[in-house]
Every structure is written in C-alpha cells, then in structure tokens.
Design a protein around this motif. Sequence first.
Motif, PDB file in Angstrom:
ATOM      1  N   LEU A 177      85.538  31.010  29.522  1.00 16.66           N
ATOM      2  CA  LEU A 177      84.656  30.693  30.645  1.00 16.66           C
ATOM      3  C   LEU A 177      83.465  31.648  30.627  1.00 16.66           C
ATOM      4  N   ALA A 178      82.320  31.134  31.105  1.00 14.53           N
ATOM      5  CA  ALA A 178      81.129  31.961  31.274  1.00 14.53           C
ATOM      6  C   ALA A 178      80.807  31.950  32.767  1.00 14.53           C
ATOM      7  N   PRO A 179      81.266  32.971  33.501  1.00 16.55           N
ATOM      8  CA  PRO A 179      81.039  32.997  34.946  1.00 16.55           C
ATOM      9  C   PRO A 179      79.540  32.844  35.289  1.00 16.55           C
ATOM     10  N   SER A 180      79.269  31.947  36.244  1.00 13.44           N
ATOM     11  CA  SER A 180      77.895  31.739  36.683  1.00 13.44           C
ATOM     12  C   SER A 180      77.920  31.065  38.044  1.00 13.44           C
ATOM     13  N   LEU A 181      76.780  30.995  38.684  1.00 19.91           N
ATOM     14  CA  LEU A 181      76.645  30.322  39.973  1.00 19.91           C
ATOM     15  C   LEU A 181      77.083  28.861  39.876  1.00 19.91           C
ATOM     16  N   ASP A 182      76.762  28.203  38.768  1.00 18.36           N
ATOM     17  CA  ASP A 182      77.112  26.799  38.586  1.00 18.36           C
ATOM     18  C   ASP A 182      78.614  26.565  38.449  1.00 18.36           C
ATOM     19  N   LEU A 183      79.353  27.589  38.085  1.00 19.67           N
ATOM     20  CA  LEU A 183      80.795  27.451  37.876  1.00 19.67           C
ATOM     21  C   LEU A 183      81.595  27.682  39.163  1.00 19.67           C
ATOM     22  N   VAL A 184      80.981  28.310  40.163  1.00 16.79           N
ATOM     23  CA  VAL A 184      81.686  28.626  41.406  1.00 16.79           C
ATOM     24  C   VAL A 184      82.222  27.356  42.057  1.00 16.79           C
ATOM     25  N   GLY A 185      83.522  27.331  42.333  1.00 18.89           N
ATOM     26  CA  GLY A 185      84.171  26.195  42.982  1.00 18.89           C
ATOM     27  C   GLY A 185      84.449  25.012  42.083  1.00 18.89           C
ATOM     28  N   LYS A 186      84.175  25.125  40.806  1.00 17.02           N
ATOM     29  CA  LYS A 186      84.354  24.001  39.868  1.00 17.02           C
ATOM     30  C   LYS A 186      85.655  24.095  39.074  1.00 17.02           C
ATOM     31  N   ILE A 187      86.368  25.180  39.239  1.00 12.74           N
ATOM     32  CA  ILE A 187      87.592  25.360  38.453  1.00 12.74           C
ATOM     33  C   ILE A 187      88.777  24.973  39.314  1.00 12.74           C
TER      34      ILE A 187
END
Length: 187
Positions: A177-187
């Motif tokens: 995973l590459a943590p980013s703003l776009d990934l927040v809440g998507k997992i």
Amino acid sequence: MSVINTKVKPFTAQAFKDGKFITVSDSDLAGKWAVFFFYPADFTFVCPTELGDVADHYAEFQKMGVEIYSVSTDTHFTHKAWHDSSETIGKIKYTMIGDPTMQISRNFEVLREDQGLANRGTFIVDPEGVIQAVEITAEGIGRDASDLLRKVKAAQYVAAHPGEVCPAKWKEGEATLAPSLDLVGKI
C-alpha cells in the motif's frame, strides 16, 4: 516504554559460534540486518524447539543478509555445553550470546529482574542499528521462524521502498500500500 525505533544500546558480550568463543558487540551490527532472539534459559523445554526452528531457517536468513543472535542470561560456556549435548541445539550455526550480567536483556527491556531470566523477545534490527519490530511472548508460547522470516522481509521491503507499507499477512511479491489522502477510507 517501547524500544521500537530506538537504536540498540552499546554492549559487549562473550558468545559461542562455530565451535569457538567469540566477543560480540553492538559495533558488529553496523551495516547489517540482525535479529536478536531472547529466550529464558538453556537446557529447558520450549527454548530448544524455537532455537532449532531458527537453525532450520538460518540459511534463508543469511541469504537475506540477516545475522541471528540468540541471547539468554546463561554464560557462553553453558551455550557450548548445551550445543554439545543436544541434537537440536547442535545444529545451530548462528551466534549464541551469553548475557550473565543481564545488561543486554535490560537494554532490550526483556529482563525479568526477580528471576534473572529474559522473556521470549524477538527484535528485528536494521543496518543503522534501529529496532524495527518487537515481539514478546509469555514463557509457554513458542515462536515460529517462518513468520519471523516474513516479518524481516516486510521490514526490508519497507526500508527499500519509502512511501510503501506492507498490509496484514503480506508475503514477498504481494501488493503493498502507498498511504495517501485518496486511500483514506478505501480499505
């Protein structure tokens, strides 16, 4: 207080390796990955099963550039006697550090002061001497060297790939995973 992300404190100790007594210190860690594998005592019950399991995987650790250091508060003389008398311990090729002063066990915060024994503690140390992973288990719970290999691979991957992280159950070659703003809440 956790030792995660702290540098290994200075130490010098006597050890048994490859049929010889050697001196080991924190300076031996420079530029290499290492695992410190603390256990309560030689000539016991769960300890030889764990140390034997690590011995069975030692070649894999070596291929990954990882040195293994088992540590108990026994002396290096006791390690040799155990190595010579136990078929399981006799297959160990990695360094067996004696910690009769209990300095190393205290440094890693695994010493049971009232008993003079180390808890079962596993520490993954990066080439800068910084502790990247810690596992502590109760005396009756043995550890698994194949899971330790997986954790070392994850630590090495994260170190080599800034900005990426390894999710639960990650195995070499799987997606990270590459943590980013776009990934927040998507997992």
